[in-house]
Scaffold this motif. Structure first.
Motif, mmCIF file in Angstrom:
data_model
loop_
_atom_site.group_PDB
_atom_site.id
_atom_site.type_symbol
_atom_site.label_atom_id
_atom_site.label_comp_id
_atom_site.label_asym_id
_atom_site.label_seq_id
_atom_site.Cartn_x
_atom_site.Cartn_y
_atom_site.Cartn_z
ATOM 1 N N ILE A 96 0.879 -1.164 0.000
ATOM 2 C CA ILE A 96 0.000 0.000 0.000
ATOM 3 C C ILE A 96 0.919 1.217 0.000
ATOM 4 O O ILE A 96 1.737 1.371 0.912
ATOM 5 C CB ILE A 96 -0.920 0.028 1.235
ATOM 6 N N CYS A 97 0.810 2.045 -1.014
ATOM 7 C CA CYS A 97 1.656 3.235 -1.120
ATOM 8 C C CYS A 97 0.867 4.479 -0.731
ATOM 9 O O CYS A 97 -0.213 4.726 -1.268
ATOM 10 C CB CYS A 97 2.190 3.393 -2.539
ATOM 11 N N SER A 98 1.422 5.247 0.196
ATOM 12 C CA SER A 98 0.822 6.523 0.585
ATOM 13 C C SER A 98 0.969 7.509 -0.557
ATOM 14 O O SER A 98 2.080 7.733 -1.038
ATOM 15 C CB SER A 98 1.531 7.085 1.827
ATOM 16 N N LYS A 99 -0.154 8.083 -0.982
ATOM 17 C CA LYS A 99 -0.125 9.045 -2.090
ATOM 18 C C LYS A 99 -0.933 10.266 -1.709
ATOM 19 O O LYS A 99 -1.984 10.123 -1.087
ATOM 20 C CB LYS A 99 -0.716 8.408 -3.356
ATOM 21 N N PRO A 100 -0.498 11.433 -2.075
ATOM 22 C CA PRO A 100 0.727 11.739 -2.801
ATOM 23 C C PRO A 100 1.963 11.740 -1.898
ATOM 24 O O PRO A 100 1.865 12.083 -0.721
ATOM 25 C CB PRO A 100 0.466 13.133 -3.363
ATOM 26 N N ILE A 101 3.055 11.361 -2.432
ATOM 27 C CA ILE A 101 4.410 11.435 -1.890
ATOM 28 C C ILE A 101 4.662 10.524 -0.705
ATOM 29 O O ILE A 101 5.522 9.658 -0.746
ATOM 30 C CB ILE A 101 4.826 12.877 -1.527
ATOM 31 N N CYS A 102 3.926 10.731 0.408
ATOM 32 C CA CYS A 102 4.245 10.037 1.668
ATOM 33 C C CYS A 102 3.008 10.042 2.573
ATOM 34 O O CYS A 102 1.976 10.617 2.227
ATOM 35 C CB CYS A 102 5.411 10.742 2.354
ATOM 36 N N LEU A 103 3.149 9.421 3.737
ATOM 37 C CA LEU A 103 2.042 9.388 4.703
ATOM 38 C C LEU A 103 1.545 10.797 5.003
ATOM 39 O O LEU A 103 0.337 11.064 4.959
ATOM 40 C CB LEU A 103 2.489 8.710 6.004
ATOM 41 N N GLU A 104 2.461 11.691 5.295
ATOM 42 C CA GLU A 104 2.070 13.051 5.659
ATOM 43 C C GLU A 104 1.374 13.763 4.498
ATOM 44 O O GLU A 104 0.407 14.501 4.712
ATOM 45 C CB GLU A 104 3.293 13.837 6.133
ATOM 46 N N GLY A 105 1.828 13.529 3.270
ATOM 47 C CA GLY A 105 1.168 14.107 2.099
ATOM 48 C C GLY A 105 -0.247 13.581 1.960
ATOM 49 O O GLY A 105 -1.184 14.330 1.665
ATOM 50 N N MET A 106 -0.416 12.286 2.190
ATOM 51 C CA MET A 106 -1.738 11.671 2.110
ATOM 52 C C MET A 106 -2.662 12.240 3.189
ATOM 53 O O MET A 106 -3.821 12.564 2.929
ATOM 54 C CB MET A 106 -1.612 10.150 2.259
ATOM 55 N N LEU A 107 -2.130 12.419 4.397
ATOM 56 C CA LEU A 107 -2.947 12.945 5.486
ATOM 57 C C LEU A 107 -3.286 14.417 5.261
ATOM 58 O O LEU A 107 -4.406 14.843 5.559
ATOM 59 C CB LEU A 107 -2.239 12.730 6.826
ATOM 60 N N LEU A 108 -2.350 15.183 4.710
ATOM 61 C CA LEU A 108 -2.652 16.573 4.359
ATOM 62 C C LEU A 108 -3.752 16.623 3.304
ATOM 63 O O LEU A 108 -4.641 17.482 3.360
ATOM 64 C CB LEU A 108 -1.394 17.282 3.845
ATOM 65 N N ASP A 109 -3.712 15.705 2.363
ATOM 66 C CA ASP A 109 -4.720 15.628 1.312
ATOM 67 C C ASP A 109 -6.102 15.358 1.905
ATOM 68 O O ASP A 109 -7.102 15.955 1.488
ATOM 69 C CB ASP A 109 -4.331 14.553 0.297
ATOM 70 N N ILE A 110 -6.162 14.485 2.890
ATOM 71 C CA ILE A 110 -7.438 14.194 3.560
ATOM 72 C C ILE A 110 -8.005 15.460 4.200
ATOM 73 O O ILE A 110 -9.209 15.676 4.212
ATOM 74 C CB ILE A 110 -7.252 13.083 4.632
ATOM 75 N N LEU A 111 -7.107 16.301 4.699
ATOM 76 C CA LEU A 111 -7.524 17.549 5.344
ATOM 77 C C LEU A 111 -7.735 18.694 4.352
ATOM 78 O O LEU A 111 -7.968 19.829 4.752
ATOM 79 C CB LEU A 111 -6.470 17.970 6.378
ATOM 80 N N ASP A 112 -7.635 18.380 3.051
ATOM 81 C CA ASP A 112 -7.754 19.394 1.994
ATOM 82 C C ASP A 112 -6.724 20.508 2.135
ATOM 83 O O ASP A 112 -7.021 21.680 1.870
ATOM 84 C CB ASP A 112 -9.176 19.988 1.937
#
Length: 168
Positions: A96-112
């Motif tokens: 499972i790859c975190s996208k975009p970029i990394c875990l933190e990028g993915m979590l920032l994306d969830i937060l818009d």
């Protein structure tokens, strides 16, 4: 006459995070989605970084061979070599790859939130928003509560929720 206790054989699975931040976030998700009704025993570990091959090998080490299912959660900023993809398939390790970029990028994306262009910049943007150290599962509780995670359309989060809750 003594009563016989019937034990239910639980399925076992391991999820190996790329590093300590992934491990903490996975533990946070497990605290929300793992329960007795899942009929499985989950082990969450950290690979402590390294190449994609190192992370995959962390999930297939001899001591981990006893698990029914194996998963790795890693950043997507480094391309996974074909030989490592083949190794994961041969050993039945789902990547499972975190996208975009990394875990933190993915979590920032969830937060818009705006996604920086590097993993380090993503970490610098997300970590101050957490309620503590990024290596502590409780730090993710406020921003990524069950409501937020239940309502995300991020494919990786949906996959992890299904794995942890044993909802295929």
């Amino acid at each position: 006459m003594a009563k016989k206790i019937r034990r239910v054989q639980l399925a076992t699975l391991i999820i190996v995070g790329e590093g300590a931040h992934e491990e903490a976030f996975l533990r946070h998700m497990a605290s929300l989605y793992d329960g007795r009704e899942t009929n499985q025993k989950i082990t969450i570990k950290s690979a402590d970084g390294g190449s994609p091959g190192d992370i995959i090998h962390s999930a297939i080490k001899n001591r981990h061979s006893k698990y029914d299912r194996k998963y790795v959660l890693m950043d997507s900023d480094v391309k996974i070599p074909e030989k490592d993809i083949q190794t994961s398939k041969k050993n039945k390790v789902e990547i499972i790859c975190s996208k975009p970029i990394c875990l933190e990028g993915m979590l920032l994306d969830i937060l818009d939130q705006k996604i920086p262009s590097t993993a380090q910049a993503c970490k610098s943007s997300l970590h101050p928003k957490l309620d503590g150290l990024p290596t502590d599962k409780n730090s993710y509780s406020k921003l990524f509560d069950k409501h937020v995670l239940d309502n995300t359309s991020k494919e990786q989060i949906i996959t992890i929720k299904k794995i942890i809750s044993n909802n295929k």
